[in-house]
Design an enzyme around this catalytic site. Structure first.
Site, PDB file in Angstrom:
ATOM      1  N   ASP A  72      44.125  37.667  39.685  1.00 17.17           N
ATOM      2  CA  ASP A  72      44.996  38.157  40.753  1.00 17.17           C
ATOM      3  C   ASP A  72      45.105  39.677  40.774  1.00 17.17           C
ATOM      4  OD1 ASP A  72      46.321  38.438  38.391  1.00 17.17           O
ATOM      5  OD2 ASP A  72      48.173  37.434  39.020  1.00 17.17           O
ATOM      6  N   CYS A  75      44.508  40.743  35.876  1.00 18.84           N
ATOM      7  CA  CYS A  75      43.851  40.007  34.793  1.00 18.84           C
ATOM      8  C   CYS A  75      43.724  40.835  33.524  1.00 18.84           C
ATOM      9  CB  CYS A  75      42.486  39.507  35.249  1.00 18.84           C
ATOM     10  SG  CYS A  75      41.372  40.812  35.830  1.00 18.84           S
ATOM     11  N   HIS A 181      36.242  40.602  36.219  1.00 14.90           N
ATOM     12  CA  HIS A 181      37.361  39.785  35.743  1.00 14.90           C
ATOM     13  C   HIS A 181      37.450  39.830  34.220  1.00 14.90           C
ATOM     14  CE1 HIS A 181      40.347  36.624  35.700  1.00 14.90           C
ATOM     15  NE2 HIS A 181      39.612  35.933  34.853  1.00 14.90           N
TER      16      HIS A 181
END
Length: 396
Positions: A72, A75, A181
């Site tokens: 989101d 991370c 990510h």
């Protein structure tokens, strides 16, 4: 008194409110994680799934696993918070503390901001929830907390971002995936909400070296004297077993055999045997002539004098004449090769195998002597994970 005021005045209402906020945050995190998985780009069909499986297998080989966090935009701070505290609920606090540190240390971070973006705008954007954070935020987090951050990537060496140069520094392990990510990295059997305590083998080596030096200082061990005593003891054993008195020759054989006493003894015996065989070959032809001459003369004289002397003397000389061919045959057999080429190769292979086993044994002894202090608690040992030793350092 209104209902809201009455609710505030009730004992324990603050704890219930905090619990409700925590549950709401967890639900939001789960929804964000599910949405991120649904919307995750999938180039080439099942590429992301294959990447995840490969990454999981890579970590599993190290006794580790991924603990996923929602993608989101928070991370990085969620993953760091999970490592630091055991959960990711304080990611907003970690984000703000990191931004505050960057502002205080502006001279260290401003040169690495993109040229067309002012530093004030960069940190203002970074302070907003959901803004993707990069390497500068990791460096600031590591320095602010005085620890090291280790980044795992698929099919790549570990990256260690050092927040301090102190020894025995805590490490936070995170995984960088999909090029955008971050996830937390945990021990493979760790499903708790306790802080992660992972330590790389790179740091263990430094600790073991320091502990070993300290032990040697406290015990007053003189390494050179110890090695000298070991060499003298090995020379004495080899000399006693082989009868060799040449100190230099024994040392040369020990060095050639990596100080394997048994192999050195075998090599020296083979050298001595070869020298003895050469000497026999050099002297044997003349000896054979000498043996054959008298034997034949004795045999002939025995036949010539058999009529003049007694029968017993004739028998004695005849037996001597018969014994000389047997002795000659025995001497001839002693000079024949005792082993075939195949047997010799097999013997050399066995000796090489013994030397390798001895080297492995010596390495095992060194590792056992350099093991960690037995006083370290079992709980601490359970928090150690041995990782790869390949590192690249990112410093700002």
């Amino acid at each position: 008194m209104s209902r809201k005021q009455a609710a505030k005045s009730r004992p324990g209402s603050g704890g219930r409110r905090a619990e409700a906020e925590r549950k709401r945050d967890e639900r939001a995190a789960r929804r964000a994680l599910a949405k991120e998985r649904r919307n995750r780009p999938d180039p080439g069909g099942s590429g992301c799934e294959e990447e995840f499986v490969s990454f999981a297998n890579q970590l599993q080989a190290l006794g580790l696993k991924l603990r996923e966090v929602p993608g989101d935009g928070n991370c990085l701070f969620r993953a760091l918070g999970d490592q630091l505290e055991g959960h990711s609920r304080n990611h907003l606090k970690h984000r703000q503390e990191t931004v505050d540190y960057m502002i205080r240390q502006r001279e260290d971070f401003e040169p690495f901001v993109e040229d067309d973006i002012p530093f004030e705008k960069h940190v203002a954007s970074l302070s907003k929830p959901g803004t993707f954070a990069g390497n500068d935020a990791i460096v600031a987090f590591a320095r602010n907390h005085q620890l090291n951050v280790v980044i795992h990537q698929l099919n790549a060496p570990l990256w260690q971002i050092r927040g301090t140069d102190k020894g025995s520094t805590r490490e936070l392990h995170i995984a960088y995936r999909y090029g955008e990510h971050y996830d937390s990295v945990r021990r493979i059997n760790d499903n708790s909400e306790a802080p992660a305590h992972l330590l790389t083998d790179f740091q263990m080596l430094h600790q073991d070296g320091a502990n070993k030096k300290e032990k040697m200082k406290t015990k007053g061990v003189d390494v050179k004297d110890g090695l000298r005593d070991d060499v003298e003891d090995a020379v004495h054993k080899v000399g006693s077993a082989t009868g060799c008195t040449d100190f230099n020759l024994i040392v040369q054989n020990l060095e050639a055999e990596n100080y394997n006493i048994k192999s050195a003894i075998t090599a020296l015996l083979q050298v001595n045997q070869g020298t003895g065989n050469d000497a026999e070959e050099n002297h044997e032809p003349g000896d054979r002539v000498k043996q054959r001459g008298p034997s034949r003369e004795e045999a002939g004289s025995g036949r010539r004098l058999s009529g003049n002397q007694g029968r017993n003397e004739g028998r004695m000389e005849t037996s001597e004449a018969r014994a000389s061919p047997a002795e000659e045959s025995k001497a001839h057999k002693s000079q024949l090769p005792k082993v075939t080429n195949k047997q010799r190769r097999e013997q050399q292979r066995l000796e090489k195998k013994k030397r390798q086993e001895e080297r492995h044994r010596l390495k095992a002894l060194e590792n056992r002597n350099g093991s960690r202090d037995t006083g370290r608690s079992e709980a601490d040992m359970n928090t150690q994970v041995t990782l790869v030793k390949t590192f690249a350092a990112l410093n700002i």
